[in-house]
Design an enzyme around this catalytic site. Structure first.
Site, short mmCIF file in Angstrom:
data_model
loop_
_atom_site.label_atom_id
_atom_site.label_comp_id
_atom_site.label_asym_id
_atom_site.label_seq_id
_atom_site.Cartn_x
_atom_site.Cartn_y
_atom_site.Cartn_z
N ASP A 236 2.70 1.82 0.40
CA ASP A 236 1.44 1.80 -0.35
C ASP A 236 0.31 1.75 0.67
OD1 ASP A 236 -0.33 1.44 -2.60
OD2 ASP A 236 -0.47 -0.66 -1.99
N ASP B 268 2.32 -4.10 -2.21
CA ASP B 268 1.78 -5.45 -2.39
C ASP B 268 1.17 -5.70 -3.77
OD1 ASP B 268 -0.60 -3.92 -2.11
OD2 ASP B 268 -1.66 -5.74 -1.46
N ASP C 43 2.61 -1.71 -7.89
CA ASP C 43 3.76 -1.31 -7.10
C ASP C 43 5.07 -1.89 -7.64
OD1 ASP C 43 2.19 0.05 -5.22
OD2 ASP C 43 1.76 -1.80 -4.14
#
Length: 769
Positions: free
Chosen positions: A470, A664, A668
């Protein structure tokens, strides 16, 4: 579903209370919190607790099965899971149906020790186990040396030099000296073997006990009736040597296990014994951290640990978070910054507003995850334990067959052949091969700031060939960075210093980023009549009574249009997100995400290991591609919704890829759950953490590459251990059956095999420094 639990009001030092009041104190629900958590139950059902215990007296997988079976027979116990390698018990039970003291008593009646996994009683249990093991080892080694001296003349004297009477006297002395070794030092082997036989679970102690008993009985028979059924040879020296070698190996195993437990307890000891709580009227009192509640205001002095998670309300300092994150450098903390329980206040007293206490703190969450990880049994470990059982039956059959064969070849050697086979094939090394290596690797990663939630991650990391990251909060840091400034009507450095001093009075992300950028501040104590207007920004008066604004560009320009006495505002900086202005002066500022400093090196290391990399983000494609290029990510996808991220990872898996996802945020969570392996950054959302296999508390991306390298080394060490165990048995079993391996040599070989496995695994603990 709902959480049903009794209200917990903890004493000032619950572990000390347990130590003082003993087993009966376990029935006090106020004392459960340090080693228990409450599980979700249906409305109306009795409360369900999951408690962690440290055990003693375990030597193999069969011991774990005995404890589990004994506990599952009790009413009120829902589940019991024992990890023999780490000597830990995870117990699910209903306090309304059974007393916890009864459960502990059942474990003790089964022949083992148990203490709550809270610092004081668990430490006392380890100290007692260590002291007893050291005494048993000392007695075995000391008396082994005496018996060896008694046996030496029989080995080295020339024919006729040793009279029969003196030889008999030395043998009787060896018999007397062997009794304490057999009854005291070797006591755990016999008691454990008896428990395994009663529980109908064959463990490693059964062939060891049979070998010891057979050796002693046969040697005693040869001593009492020379030339009889058992011949003339005695092997008291082999008996004592075997016990000493085996106890030495188990002592080292115990030390490794105790070091892992002590590392976990280090985080418990980090909390202060008492903290100063400030009342609304300004008075103060000292209370235990367990008495704090959300919203309390506490004073934390320099050198003291923060007692709870919270936010700095007054003061400037720095904190040492190495125990929780692995970060060795102090972290600056100012007004509005969050601190975590058990981190150390290094510089100055501060006032802390408590936000999370007890089990809700990050400190307690880390402890809970570590305990859960230590109680898990990966598939490879369970496979080794399943193999050990049938292997033992084969050993017993082989020993019996060897004794039967030698009873026709040379009856005087039949007993010794059977003893050698029993001893040399004890599968200690087989059962220790995987657990010892995984325990060492888990500890090494924890010291680096990477906490494994599921031990299976070590196996999966060896297969990973694609890492997906990410962007925000993962490849970039959580905050923002000041990229560019533009001044009008004044000097940029002076305006920037004044803007920083005003920004300290706001918790807006741009204000915090401006303060975090560092530099000189001007007029920090001159601002008066400070106002924060929602959606606009800060407004205040300087020492001359002039109005200054920090906030949205249009709002600042409105103030300049009404107050400026000189030129009209110039064309502002393109993309400016924050402005500071007053008295005809203006400063425009543009912020951007700050890439983690180690990101390029981490990506290069992962690529060097043969992994592909992909950056997934919901941000604009241009920004995502620019960041990917700067960090060295091989491919990227911008504008990715959670569903699109999930589809991208699913597509990679459909192509046969093994995917490691690093993220995080809440968005996600689905893709973290879908990936073959997942890691969440230390500041990640709780929902993301629930889907993760590991927490990267250090927030260092380079630790991902180090973790995969360690996983590969762990796999190699496990293979080495298993290969050693297989080669050792393949070489020694034929020698034992052929009568070429005496019992003392078999004992030395078996102990050396176990020692090799443990010491080889301990190399992993020093791998990451």
């Amino acid at each position: 579903m709902m959480l049903s639990a009794p209200k917990l009001l903890l004493p000032a030092d619950p572990t000390a209370t347990l130590a003082v009041h003993g087993l009966a104190a376990l029935d006090d629900p106020d004392l459960l919190a340090p080693f228990s958590r409450w599980m979700p139950v249906a409305a109306g059902d009795p409360a369900l607790a999951e408690s962690q215990f440290q055990l003693s007296g375990l030597h193999c997988a069969a011991c774990a099965g005995i404890i589990e079976r004994a506990l599952l027979d009790l009413t009120g116990v829902q589940a019991a899971r024992v990890n023999a390698a780490s000597a830990r018990l995870t117990l699910s039970w209903r306090p309304a149906e059974i007393r916890l003291a009864t459960i502990v008593e059942r474990v003790e009646r089964a022949g083992y020790g148990a203490a709550p996994d809270a610092a004081a009683p668990a430490r006392q249990l380890r100290e007692r186990e260590h002291r007893t093991a050291l005494w048993r080892l000392f007695v075995a080694v000391f008396l082994m040396m005496q018996v060896m001296m008694m046996a030496a003349p029989a080995y080295f004297a020339e024919p006729g030099d040793l009279s029969p009477d003196l030889a008999r006297l030395l043998q009787w002395a060896s018999w007397v000296l062997s009794l304490p070794v057999l009854l005291f030092s070797a006591g755990p082997f016999f008691s454990a073997a008896w428990r395994q036989i009663r529980a109908r679970r064959l463990g490693m102690d059964v062939p060891v006990a049979l070998g010891l008993a057979t050796t002693f009985v046969a040697s005693s028979g040869a001593l009492f009736e020379p030339g009889g059924v058992f011949g003339n040879e005695v092997y008291f020296d082999s008996l004592t040597m075997f016990v000493a070698f085996l106890l030495a190996g188990r002592f080292l195993e115990m030390r490794a296990r105790h070091r892992a437990a002590a590392a976990l307890e280090q985080t418990s000891a980090a909390l202060p014994d008492a903290v100063e709580r400030i009342a609304p009227d300004g008075s103060s009192s000292h209370v235990a951290p367990s008495r704090l509640r959300v919203g309390d205001l506490v004073r934390v002095c320099a050198g003291q640990a923060f007692p709870a998670d919270g936010c700095i309300e007054s003061g400037l300092t720095s904190a040492n978070e190495a125990l929780l994150t692995g970060e060795s450098l102090p972290v600056a903390k100012g007004v509005g910054d969050e601190v975590v329980a058990a981190s150390l206040n290094l510089q100055a007293p501060v006032l802390l507003r408590v936000q999370r206490v007890g089990a809700d703190t990050r400190h307690q969450a880390i402890q809970r995850l570590m305990r859960e990880a230590l109680t898990q049994r990966p598939a490879a470990t369970e496979l080794a334990e399943r193999i050990a059982g049938p292997f033992l039956w084969a050993v017993l059959a082989l020993a019996a067959g060897g004794a039967l064969l030698w009873s026709f070849i040379d009856p005087s050697r039949a007993v010794w052949v059977a003893v050698s086979v029993l001893i040399v094939t004890c599968p200690c090394a087989l059962s220790l091969a995987a657990p010892a290596a995984r325990l060492a690797a888990t500890g090494a990663l924890a010291r680096r700031g990477m906490l494994l939630v599921r031990l299976e991650l070590l196996e999966t990391l060896c297969k990973v060939d694609t890492v997906v990251l990410d962007k925000t909060g993962t490849l970039t840091e959580e905050g923002m960075e000041l990229l560019q400034t533009q001044a009008m009507g004044g000097e940029a450095a002076s305006l920037l210093g004044a803007a920083r001093s005003m920004a300290r009075h706001s918790q807006h992300p741009f204000s915090r980023a401006l303060v975090a950028a560092g530099g000189v501040e001007h007029g920090a104590d001159d601002w008066t009549q400070i106002q924060e207007l929602p959606g606009l920004g800060l407004q205040a008066l300087d020492a001359q009574g002039r109005i200054w604004r920090l906030g949205a560009l249009a709002w600042v320009d409105d103030g300049l249009g009404a107050l400026a006495t000189s030129e009209s505002p110039a064309e502002p900086l393109a993309g400016a997100q924050l402005a500071f202005g007053g008295a005809g002066q203006r400063l425009c500022m543009r912020f951007g995400e700050r890439m983690r400093a180690d990101a390029p090196a981490a990506l290069a290391a992962l690529h060097a290991q043969g992994l592909r990399s992909l950056l997934l983000s919901g941000d604009a494609t241009e920004r995502v591609e620019a960041l990917a290029a700067a960090a060295g990510v091989q491919s990227s996808l911008g504008g990715a919704t959670p569903a699109l991220k999930l589809a991208a990872v699913s597509q990679l898996q459909a192509e046969g890829r093994c995917v490691l996802m690093v993220g995080d945020g809440i968005n996600d969570a689905p893709v973290l759950a879908r990936a073959d392996a997942s890691v969440v950054m230390g500041q990640g959302a709780m929902l993301a953490r629930a889907s993760a296999d590991a927490l990267l508390l250090s927030n260092r991306l380079m630790d991902l590459a180090l973790a995969r390298g360690l996983a590969l080394r762990t796999d190699r060490v496990i293979r080495q251990n298993l290969l050693w165990a297989a080669l050792y048995n393949a070489a020694c079993i034929p020698l034992a059956l052929a009568g070429l391996l005496p019992p003392w040599a078999a004992g030395l070989g078996m102990a050396a095999s176990s020692l090799f496995v443990v010491l080889n695994a301990q190399r992993l603990a020093r791998t990451l420094g």
